[in-house]
Design a protein around this motif. Structure first.
Motif, PDB file in Angstrom:
ATOM      1  N   GLN A 174       0.828  -1.202   0.000  1.00 49.43           N
ATOM      2  CA  GLN A 174       0.000   0.000   0.000  1.00 49.43           C
ATOM      3  C   GLN A 174       0.863   1.253   0.000  1.00 49.43           C
ATOM      4  O   GLN A 174       0.512   2.267  -0.616  1.00 49.43           O
ATOM      5  CB  GLN A 174      -0.930  -0.003   1.224  1.00 49.43           C
ATOM      6  CG  GLN A 174      -1.901  -1.159   1.301  1.00 49.43           C
ATOM      7  CD  GLN A 174      -2.958  -1.125   0.215  1.00 49.43           C
ATOM      8  OE1 GLN A 174      -3.189  -0.083  -0.382  1.00 49.43           O
ATOM      9  NE2 GLN A 174      -3.588  -2.252  -0.049  1.00 49.43           N
ATOM     10  N   ARG A 175       1.996   1.191   0.684  1.00 44.76           N
ATOM     11  CA  ARG A 175       2.892   2.345   0.740  1.00 44.76           C
ATOM     12  C   ARG A 175       3.638   2.511  -0.584  1.00 44.76           C
ATOM     13  O   ARG A 175       3.756   3.619  -1.110  1.00 44.76           O
ATOM     14  CB  ARG A 175       3.891   2.176   1.883  1.00 44.76           C
ATOM     15  CG  ARG A 175       4.755   3.410   2.136  1.00 44.76           C
ATOM     16  CD  ARG A 175       5.818   3.129   3.178  1.00 44.76           C
ATOM     17  NE  ARG A 175       5.255   2.686   4.444  1.00 44.76           N
ATOM     18  CZ  ARG A 175       5.984   2.191   5.443  1.00 44.76           C
ATOM     19  NH1 ARG A 175       7.295   2.073   5.310  1.00 44.76           N
ATOM     20  NH2 ARG A 175       5.412   1.818   6.558  1.00 44.76           N
ATOM     21  N   VAL A 176       4.100   1.403  -1.143  1.00 49.86           N
ATOM     22  CA  VAL A 176       4.909   1.463  -2.362  1.00 49.86           C
ATOM     23  C   VAL A 176       4.115   2.023  -3.537  1.00 49.86           C
ATOM     24  O   VAL A 176       4.632   2.841  -4.310  1.00 49.86           O
ATOM     25  CB  VAL A 176       5.478   0.066  -2.706  1.00 49.86           C
ATOM     26  CG1 VAL A 176       6.021   0.025  -4.126  1.00 49.86           C
ATOM     27  CG2 VAL A 176       6.586  -0.306  -1.724  1.00 49.86           C
ATOM     28  N   VAL A 177       2.861   1.593  -3.706  1.00 48.36           N
ATOM     29  CA  VAL A 177       2.098   2.039  -4.872  1.00 48.36           C
ATOM     30  C   VAL A 177       1.797   3.532  -4.826  1.00 48.36           C
ATOM     31  O   VAL A 177       1.417   4.118  -5.846  1.00 48.36           O
ATOM     32  CB  VAL A 177       0.785   1.239  -5.049  1.00 48.36           C
ATOM     33  CG1 VAL A 177       1.070  -0.193  -5.395  1.00 48.36           C
ATOM     34  CG2 VAL A 177      -0.110   1.351  -3.821  1.00 48.36           C
ATOM     35  N   TYR A 211       0.992  -3.564 -10.949  1.00 47.04           N
ATOM     36  CA  TYR A 211       1.361  -3.386 -12.349  1.00 47.04           C
ATOM     37  C   TYR A 211       0.490  -2.337 -13.032  1.00 47.04           C
ATOM     38  O   TYR A 211       0.961  -1.614 -13.924  1.00 47.04           O
ATOM     39  CB  TYR A 211       1.285  -4.723 -13.091  1.00 47.04           C
ATOM     40  CG  TYR A 211       2.439  -5.646 -12.748  1.00 47.04           C
ATOM     41  CD1 TYR A 211       3.755  -5.246 -12.943  1.00 47.04           C
ATOM     42  CD2 TYR A 211       2.211  -6.915 -12.227  1.00 47.04           C
ATOM     43  CE1 TYR A 211       4.818  -6.076 -12.623  1.00 47.04           C
ATOM     44  CE2 TYR A 211       3.274  -7.759 -11.904  1.00 47.04           C
ATOM     45  CZ  TYR A 211       4.563  -7.332 -12.106  1.00 47.04           C
ATOM     46  OH  TYR A 211       5.627  -8.154 -11.785  1.00 47.04           O
ATOM     47  N   ALA A 212      -0.777  -2.235 -12.610  1.00 46.05           N
ATOM     48  CA  ALA A 212      -1.642  -1.192 -13.166  1.00 46.05           C
ATOM     49  C   ALA A 212      -1.101   0.188 -12.821  1.00 46.05           C
ATOM     50  O   ALA A 212      -1.097   1.103 -13.652  1.00 46.05           O
ATOM     51  CB  ALA A 212      -3.063  -1.354 -12.639  1.00 46.05           C
ATOM     52  N   ARG A 213      -0.633   0.329 -11.586  1.00 50.25           N
ATOM     53  CA  ARG A 213      -0.027   1.596 -11.167  1.00 50.25           C
ATOM     54  C   ARG A 213       1.235   1.871 -11.976  1.00 50.25           C
ATOM     55  O   ARG A 213       1.484   3.005 -12.409  1.00 50.25           O
ATOM     56  CB  ARG A 213       0.298   1.519  -9.675  1.00 50.25           C
ATOM     57  CG  ARG A 213       1.099   2.684  -9.123  1.00 50.25           C
ATOM     58  CD  ARG A 213       0.314   3.962  -9.151  1.00 50.25           C
ATOM     59  NE  ARG A 213       1.006   5.002  -8.408  1.00 50.25           N
ATOM     60  CZ  ARG A 213       0.929   6.288  -8.690  1.00 50.25           C
ATOM     61  NH1 ARG A 213       0.173   6.698  -9.691  1.00 50.25           N
ATOM     62  NH2 ARG A 213       1.564   7.177  -7.974  1.00 50.25           N
ATOM     63  N   ALA A 214       2.025   0.847 -12.198  1.00 51.09           N
ATOM     64  CA  ALA A 214       3.247   1.007 -12.977  1.00 51.09           C
ATOM     65  C   ALA A 214       2.939   1.436 -14.408  1.00 51.09           C
ATOM     66  O   ALA A 214       3.636   2.292 -14.974  1.00 51.09           O
ATOM     67  CB  ALA A 214       4.029  -0.299 -12.986  1.00 51.09           C
TER      68      ALA A 214
END
Length: 272
Positions: A174-177, A211-214
């Protein structure tokens, strides 16, 4: 050039970039700088002005053909560590508003950065050796200094996944995204490892979201589409799996792994 020498403005700053001959070597701007603002405190006859100084870590980015030379500035946190998002400032504005802080960099920032890097290296070595609890301690020490540190967040998340602690791994996810910097090219190795481990840890919804965030931040990367296709396959969502494989092959028709994956899906469909 030493680390302490980086915190200076190159002597040719007053010369427009277009007028500098291509064969002339120049230093790129890098180091700690400050800006000042005036804040008014009180009202009426009691009002007084206070000068506020803000410190930034500045580093010259690639020269843009249209914008020219630009500087990436990142605020220092309360521990005097560069942290948070970076803003792009045109060279002219930077030279007008930012002042070099060589002594502050040498005495305050550089030692903290050196110590943080040593902590992260210890954490990474311990994780590689399987000393996961020691690695966790070092990563958490790094996050106490810089809670948005990408290496520390990725490393701690990977440590939790390797320990099988999916609840804590999900908290780190949650923090990374939320960190745009996590998907920057200079973190690509950790970025790829983190996504693959999300899938292998059966955190499939998180892997898809990751991956969607990426894909929002990284354009034209067939590997991202291939990786999200694998996550969708393990979720049993074949239509979406095929959709992302098709996008990967559209970007790179010679992508062998994607070709093989699609052929495997076709064979499975025929056998059903």
């Amino acid at each position: 050039m030493s680390d302490t020498e980086k915190n200076k403005v190159a002597p040719d700053e007053a010369i427009p970039a277009a007028e500098i001959p291509a064969d002339v070597k120049r230093d790129r701007i890098s180091g700690v700088f400050s800006t000042q603002s005036v804040d008014k405190i009180g009202t009426g006859t009691t009002v007084r002005k206070t000068i506020l100084k803000t410190y930034w870590f500045a580093e010259e980015g690639p020269t843009d053909p249209e914008k020219g030379r630009t500087i990436l500035v990142q605020p220092l946190n309360k521990n005097n560590i560069p942290s948070g998002p970076k803003d792009e400032v045109p060279l002219g504005d930077f030279l007008e508003k930012f002042s070099p802080e060589l002594e502050f960099y040498q005495k305050e920032v550089f030692p903290k950065l050196k110590e943080l890097d040593a902590t992260l290296k210890r954490a990474e070595e311990q994780r590689e050796q399987g000393a996961l609890y020691s690695a966790q301690f070092e990563y958490e020490s790094a996050l106490n200094v810089d809670e948005e540190n990408v290496r520390a967040n990725f490393g701690l998340g990977l440590t939790y996944m390797e320990r099988g602690d999916t609840t804590k791994a999900n908290d780190i996810f949650q923090r990374v995204v939320s960190l745009d910097a996590a998907f920057a090219p200079d973190h690509k190795h950790l970025f790829n490892e983190f996504g693959i481990n999300l899938r292998k840890s059966r955190l499939l919804d998180q892997a898809v979201d990751y991956y969607a965030r990426a894909l929002e931040l990284v354009e034209n990367d067939e590997n991202l589409h291939y990786n999200v296709a694998r996550a969708y396959y393990e979720k049993g969502e074949m239509a979406l799996c095929r959709e992302h494989l098709a996008k990967a092959l559209e970007m790179n028709p010679n992508f062998e792994e994607a070709q093989q994956f699609l052929a495997y899906l076709d064979k499975q469909a025929e056998e059903q």
